[in-house]
Design a protein around this motif. Structure first.
Motif, short mmCIF file in Angstrom:
data_model
loop_
_atom_site.label_atom_id
_atom_site.label_comp_id
_atom_site.label_asym_id
_atom_site.label_seq_id
_atom_site.Cartn_x
_atom_site.Cartn_y
_atom_site.Cartn_z
N GLN A 10 0.82 -1.21 0.00
CA GLN A 10 0.00 0.00 0.00
C GLN A 10 0.87 1.28 0.00
OE1 GLN A 10 -3.41 -0.11 -0.35
NE2 GLN A 10 -3.07 2.10 -0.74
N LYS A 13 1.95 1.78 -3.50
CA LYS A 13 0.84 2.25 -4.33
C LYS A 13 0.54 3.72 -4.06
CE LYS A 13 -2.74 -0.55 -4.55
NZ LYS A 13 -3.77 -1.52 -4.10
N ASP A 14 0.56 4.09 -2.77
CA ASP A 14 0.31 5.49 -2.42
C ASP A 14 1.41 6.40 -2.97
OD1 ASP A 14 -1.94 4.66 -1.10
OD2 ASP A 14 -1.02 4.68 0.90
N ASN A 19 -2.98 1.76 -8.81
CA ASN A 19 -3.96 0.90 -8.14
C ASN A 19 -3.80 -0.55 -8.59
OD1 ASN A 19 -6.09 0.39 -6.39
ND2 ASN A 19 -7.63 0.56 -8.02
N ASP A 21 -2.02 -4.40 -7.69
CA ASP A 21 -1.44 -5.22 -6.62
C ASP A 21 -0.34 -6.13 -7.13
OD1 ASP A 21 -3.04 -4.20 -4.58
OD2 ASP A 21 -4.71 -5.53 -5.13
#
Length: 316
Positions: A10, A13-14, A19, A21
């Motif tokens: 995460q 991704k941030d 978005n 995985d």
């Protein structure tokens, strides 16, 4: 996948604003972003500092995600695709990272060597300037020594100058009568004074002529276009090599100067200091040749010096 595992992904991704995985895709995107923010890509000081902070953040995140994937592999956690394509690509990325580390290490070594080279160059430049200054001082000293060989001594010059003045003044009848009245002169005394005057003037002229002769000879030798014949350049083969070296002896310079002096019609003026002139002029010419970078190195052959010279600098 545990909570902490999800937090690593995460964070990536941030950071990237994506978005997906897919850890391999995230790793590749992180790598691209990291490369684009490398400080070496920027020249402005502020931009470089900003990029350095961003690069450090991305690099730490990249290392964290990379370690996470390797831990998952070691524990057989099914994080990569079962068809083995992700594994192959991850191993490929690891190889690239290893090479990047090696490249960075070499780059740092290069920068370190470059810095040392610049320091050595600066030191060499300082030494070169010091040597050049010492050479100039020595050349000036040599020229002063040559001029001093035939220059009348100060005491003798003073006496000679006084004799010249007396001789000149005695040509005036009034002055001559005055000298006779005070008994300061006689025919014998006047002859002696005139002789001293003549010798003094002769020595002055002789000193000037000899200095000009020496200067001209030095100029002819140092600016001669056929140095090969002038210095009797010889060739010798280098041991265990197909190359040859070119050299001449110190005695070749002495012979060259001797021939030049012998050929002059004013040779008789050089008596009393001939050997000293040859010795001092030989030293001067060697220093001048060395300053011109014509001499590669100096060796010894018994009592004789041997000067190894560059081929390109001579008419061979």
């Amino acid at each position: 996948m545990t909570k902490i595992d999800k937090s690593i992904i995460q964070k990536v991704k941030d950071k990237l604003g994506v978005n997906t995985d897919n850890v391999i895709e995230l790793l590749k995107l992180l790598r691209i972003q990291k490369v684009s923010k490398h400080p070496d890509n920027f020249t402005d000081k502020i931009a470089k500092e900003t990029a350095h902070e961003e690069f450090t953040s991305l690099n730490n995140l990249y290392s964290e995600l990379n370690s996470y994937i390797q831990q998952c592999q070691a524990s057989a956690t099914p994080i990569l695709a079962v068809d083995n394509s992700d594994v192959i690509e991850f191993n490929h990325i690891k190889d690239i990272d290893t090479k990047d580390v090696e490249i960075e290490h070499l780059r740092q070594e290069k920068e370190s060597l470059k810095f040392k080279l610049e320091q050595e160059k600066e030191t060499n430049d300082i030494l070169h300037r010091q040597i050049e200054e010492l050479s100039k001082q020595r050349i000036k000293s040599i020229h002063d020594e040559i001029r001093a060989i035939y220059s009348p001594r100060k005491a003798w010059s003073g006496i000679g100058l006084a004799a010249i003045l007396v001789s000149l003044m005695a040509t005036f009848p009034v002055v001559k009568d005055f000298f006779n009245q005070i008994g300061a002169t006689s025919d014998i005394a006047m002859v002696a004074i005139q002789l001293i005057s003549f010798v003094t003037i002769f020595n002055w002229i002789r000193s000037w002529v000899v200095n000009k002769i020496v200067e001209n000879i030095e100029y002819e030798i140092l600016n001669n276009s056929s140095s090969n014949d002038l210095f009797n350049i010889k060739i010798k083969n280098i041991k265990y090599s197909s190359l040859s070296e070119y050299y001449f002896y110190e005695s070749d310079i002495v012979s060259c100067i001797d021939k030049k002096l012998t050929s002059k019609s004013f040779r008789i003026l050089l008596y009393g200091g001939y050997d000293k002139i040859i010795k001092i002029l030989t030293e001067d010419i060697i220093i001048q040749l060395d300053r011109k970078n014509l001499i590669k190195r100096t060796e010894s052959d018994g009592l004789n010096k041997v000067f190894i010279v560059k081929r390109m600098d001579f008419d061979l």
